[in-house]
Design a protein around this motif. Structure first.
Motif, PDB file in Angstrom:
ATOM      1  N   ILE A  95     -60.959  -3.492  57.266  1.00 14.80           N
ATOM      2  CA  ILE A  95     -61.711  -3.449  56.008  1.00 14.80           C
ATOM      3  C   ILE A  95     -61.554  -2.093  55.337  1.00 14.80           C
ATOM      4  CG2 ILE A  95     -64.034  -3.493  55.014  1.00 14.80           C
ATOM      5  CD1 ILE A  95     -64.758  -5.608  57.116  1.00 14.80           C
ATOM      6  N   GLN A  96     -61.654  -1.024  56.129  1.00 14.55           N
ATOM      7  CA  GLN A  96     -61.510   0.319  55.580  1.00 14.55           C
ATOM      8  C   GLN A  96     -60.119   0.529  54.997  1.00 14.55           C
ATOM      9  OE1 GLN A  96     -63.993   2.435  55.289  1.00 14.55           O
ATOM     10  NE2 GLN A  96     -62.729   3.989  54.284  1.00 14.55           N
ATOM     11  N   ALA A  97     -59.091   0.072  55.712  1.00  7.19           N
ATOM     12  CA  ALA A  97     -57.718   0.218  55.224  1.00  7.19           C
ATOM     13  C   ALA A  97     -57.515  -0.533  53.921  1.00  7.19           C
ATOM     14  CB  ALA A  97     -56.730  -0.281  56.280  1.00  7.19           C
ATOM     15  N   SER A  98     -58.085  -1.727  53.825  1.00  6.31           N
ATOM     16  CA  SER A  98     -57.922  -2.517  52.598  1.00  6.31           C
ATOM     17  C   SER A  98     -58.587  -1.829  51.412  1.00  6.31           C
ATOM     18  CB  SER A  98     -58.499  -3.925  52.794  1.00  6.31           C
ATOM     19  OG  SER A  98     -59.914  -3.892  52.903  1.00  6.31           O
ATOM     20  N   LYS A  99     -59.714  -1.190  51.635  1.00 10.95           N
ATOM     21  CA  LYS A  99     -60.422  -0.508  50.546  1.00 10.95           C
ATOM     22  C   LYS A  99     -59.680   0.748  50.094  1.00 10.95           C
ATOM     23  CE  LYS A  99     -65.086  -2.109  51.709  1.00 10.95           C
ATOM     24  NZ  LYS A  99     -66.450  -1.709  52.185  1.00 10.95           N
ATOM     25  N   GLU A 119     -52.105  -1.758  59.058  1.00 11.72           N
ATOM     26  CA  GLU A 119     -51.864  -1.967  57.630  1.00 11.72           C
ATOM     27  C   GLU A 119     -50.681  -2.914  57.409  1.00 11.72           C
ATOM     28  OE1 GLU A 119     -51.353   1.979  56.156  1.00 11.72           O
ATOM     29  OE2 GLU A 119     -53.380   2.586  56.768  1.00 11.72           O
ATOM     30  N   TRP A 120     -49.673  -2.795  58.242  1.00 11.63           N
ATOM     31  CA  TRP A 120     -48.507  -3.671  58.106  1.00 11.63           C
ATOM     32  C   TRP A 120     -48.888  -5.131  58.331  1.00 11.63           C
ATOM     33  CZ3 TRP A 120     -44.027  -4.074  55.990  1.00 11.63           C
ATOM     34  CH2 TRP A 120     -43.153  -5.074  56.398  1.00 11.63           C
ATOM     35  N   VAL A 121     -49.743  -5.398  59.305  1.00 10.25           N
ATOM     36  CA  VAL A 121     -50.194  -6.776  59.543  1.00 10.25           C
ATOM     37  C   VAL A 121     -50.942  -7.305  58.324  1.00 10.25           C
ATOM     38  CG1 VAL A 121     -51.744  -8.211  60.927  1.00 10.25           C
ATOM     39  CG2 VAL A 121     -50.246  -6.574  62.053  1.00 10.25           C
ATOM     40  N   LEU A 122     -51.794  -6.487  57.735  1.00  8.89           N
ATOM     41  CA  LEU A 122     -52.547  -6.923  56.558  1.00  8.89           C
ATOM     42  C   LEU A 122     -51.618  -7.213  55.385  1.00  8.89           C
ATOM     43  CD1 LEU A 122     -55.571  -4.451  56.679  1.00  8.89           C
ATOM     44  CD2 LEU A 122     -55.451  -6.794  57.551  1.00  8.89           C
ATOM     45  N   ARG A 152     -55.423  -5.123  46.233  1.00 10.09           N
ATOM     46  CA  ARG A 152     -55.317  -6.558  46.004  1.00 10.09           C
ATOM     47  C   ARG A 152     -55.600  -7.368  47.265  1.00 10.09           C
ATOM     48  NH1 ARG A 152     -54.121  -6.618  41.034  1.00 10.09           N
ATOM     49  NH2 ARG A 152     -54.085  -8.867  40.865  1.00 10.09           N
ATOM     50  N   ILE A 153     -56.285  -6.731  48.215  1.00  5.14           N
ATOM     51  CA  ILE A 153     -56.760  -7.408  49.415  1.00  5.14           C
ATOM     52  C   ILE A 153     -58.257  -7.169  49.534  1.00  5.14           C
ATOM     53  CG2 ILE A 153     -56.730  -7.452  51.944  1.00  5.14           C
ATOM     54  CD1 ILE A 153     -53.822  -6.732  51.898  1.00  5.14           C
ATOM     55  N   GLU A 154     -59.014  -8.231  49.727  1.00  2.00           N
ATOM     56  CA  GLU A 154     -60.449  -8.127  49.988  1.00  2.00           C
ATOM     57  C   GLU A 154     -60.732  -8.796  51.333  1.00  2.00           C
ATOM     58  OE1 GLU A 154     -62.684  -9.865  46.839  1.00  2.00           O
ATOM     59  OE2 GLU A 154     -62.102  -8.342  45.347  1.00  2.00           O
ATOM     60  N   ILE A 155     -61.322  -8.033  52.247  1.00  2.00           N
ATOM     61  CA  ILE A 155     -61.650  -8.562  53.567  1.00  2.00           C
ATOM     62  C   ILE A 155     -63.159  -8.651  53.709  1.00  2.00           C
ATOM     63  CG2 ILE A 155     -61.401  -8.282  56.056  1.00  2.00           C
ATOM     64  CD1 ILE A 155     -58.927  -6.596  55.547  1.00  2.00           C
ATOM     65  N   GLU A 156     -63.637  -9.824  54.068  1.00  2.00           N
ATOM     66  CA  GLU A 156     -65.061 -10.019  54.332  1.00  2.00           C
ATOM     67  C   GLU A 156     -65.245 -10.348  55.807  1.00  2.00           C
ATOM     68  OE1 GLU A 156     -68.873 -12.814  52.982  1.00  2.00           O
ATOM     69  OE2 GLU A 156     -66.845 -13.332  52.349  1.00  2.00           O
ATOM     70  N   HIS A 157     -66.046  -9.554  56.478  1.00  2.00           N
ATOM     71  CA  HIS A 157     -66.368  -9.841  57.875  1.00  2.00           C
ATOM     72  C   HIS A 157     -67.441 -10.915  57.913  1.00  2.00           C
ATOM     73  CE1 HIS A 157     -68.270  -8.474  61.922  1.00  2.00           C
ATOM     74  NE2 HIS A 157     -67.525  -9.554  62.058  1.00  2.00           N
ATOM     75  N   ILE A 158     -67.104 -12.052  58.432  1.00  2.00           N
ATOM     76  CA  ILE A 158     -68.041 -13.169  58.505  1.00  2.00           C
ATOM     77  C   ILE A 158     -68.732 -13.152  59.862  1.00  2.00           C
ATOM     78  CG2 ILE A 158     -68.284 -15.673  58.455  1.00  2.00           C
ATOM     79  CD1 ILE A 158     -65.949 -15.796  56.552  1.00  2.00           C
ATOM     80  N   ASP A 159     -70.028 -13.026  59.840  1.00  2.00           N
ATOM     81  CA  ASP A 159     -70.825 -12.986  61.069  1.00  2.00           C
ATOM     82  C   ASP A 159     -70.999 -14.410  61.597  1.00  2.00           C
ATOM     83  OD1 ASP A 159     -72.545 -12.481  63.134  1.00  2.00           O
ATOM     84  OD2 ASP A 159     -74.253 -11.932  61.875  1.00  2.00           O
ATOM     85  N   ILE A 160     -70.458 -14.669  62.782  1.00  2.00           N
ATOM     86  CA  ILE A 160     -70.572 -16.017  63.354  1.00  2.00           C
ATOM     87  C   ILE A 160     -71.658 -16.090  64.425  1.00  2.00           C
ATOM     88  CG2 ILE A 160     -68.175 -16.585  62.845  1.00  2.00           C
ATOM     89  CD1 ILE A 160     -67.472 -16.006  65.744  1.00  2.00           C
ATOM     90  N   SER A 161     -72.400 -15.003  64.611  1.00  2.00           N
ATOM     91  CA  SER A 161     -73.393 -14.969  65.685  1.00  2.00           C
ATOM     92  C   SER A 161     -74.594 -15.871  65.399  1.00  2.00           C
ATOM     93  CB  SER A 161     -73.874 -13.537  65.915  1.00  2.00           C
ATOM     94  OG  SER A 161     -74.544 -13.024  64.778  1.00  2.00           O
ATOM     95  N   SER A 162     -74.852 -16.146  64.118  1.00  2.62           N
ATOM     96  CA  SER A 162     -76.031 -16.945  63.774  1.00  2.62           C
ATOM     97  C   SER A 162     -75.765 -18.446  63.764  1.00  2.62           C
ATOM     98  CB  SER A 162     -76.559 -16.521  62.400  1.00  2.62           C
ATOM     99  OG  SER A 162     -75.572 -16.706  61.405  1.00  2.62           O
TER     100      SER A 162
END
Length: 208
Positions: A31-35, A175-178, A40-50
């Motif tokens: 997320i930090q690298a994308s910012k 970053e290359w993977v992203l 032109r990349i937006e990463i949202e961390h989706i919390d699946i714990s709930s």
């Protein structure tokens, strides 16, 4: 905005739920690298714990529990996926549960791309990737060829005391993977856009 060069929205999920887990740290680093470097990349961390453990009795008259429906909508609205998968004997329970909920009809994973991150010992990444690839085949999404494996027990140190990725070479690999995930996703999206344009020229009432 040119619809052939859109912002790519990546849904990131982690199989580890601990706030200080290595794999959560990788998602934060992505997320930090994308910012910082990838506008032109937006990463949202989706919390699946709930998410509740899958129980179809919770689906009433075709309606999912609110937390599940919100999660399914997040998956549907994303362009591609980024999974951080710890090395367990099989796929982690929380991640498997997320796959199960979003694969209920209609399948929210269908026809999208994904990449994998892994942080742990030196011999767990391949097993995690194999488990995820198998799930991808079953749920009709595919993994790009590039993945990010990080042996956290190898010198030099990979994270600082706050969980920040600090090794410059590892940052570049991440970053290359992203970039690879974005480029592959963009090619697939553009192919669909061009196809829709051709179809609309033939039939103005065509709906993609």
């Amino acid at each position: 905005m040119d619809d052939l060069n859109p912002v790519i929205k990546i849904a990131a999920m982690c199989g580890s739920l601990g706030e200080s887990s290595f794999n959560i740290n990788l998602i934060r680093a992505a997320i930090q690298a994308s910012k910082e470097f990838m506008p032109r990349i937006e990463i949202e961390h989706i919390d699946i714990s709930s998410l509740p453990v899958l129980n179809t009795d919770l689906i009433e008259n075709g309606n999912y529990p609110l937390v599940v429906e919100a999660f399914r909508q997040q998956i549907l609205k994303s362009d591609c996926f980024l999974f951080a998968a710890p090395a367990y004997y099989s796929l982690s329970g929380p991640l498997n549960n997320a796959f199960d909920w979003a694969s209920q009809t209609p399948n929210c994973w269908e026809d999208k791309q994904a990449a994998m991150l892994y942080a742990g010992g030196g011999f767990g990444g391949e097993e995690s990737l194999y488990s995820l690839q198998t799930i991808g085949i079953l749920l009709d999404f595919c993994f790009i060829d590039d993945e990010f494996f990080l042996d956290v027990y190898q010198s030099p140190a990979k994270f600082d005391d706050d969980g920040n990725l600090i090794d410059d070479d590892d940052k570049i690999r991440l970053e290359w993977v992203l970039v690879s995930l974005r480029n592959y996703t963009l090619r697939k999206k553009n192919a669909r856009v061009r196809r829709a344009r051709r179809m609309r020229k033939k039939n103005p009432n065509y709906l993609d």
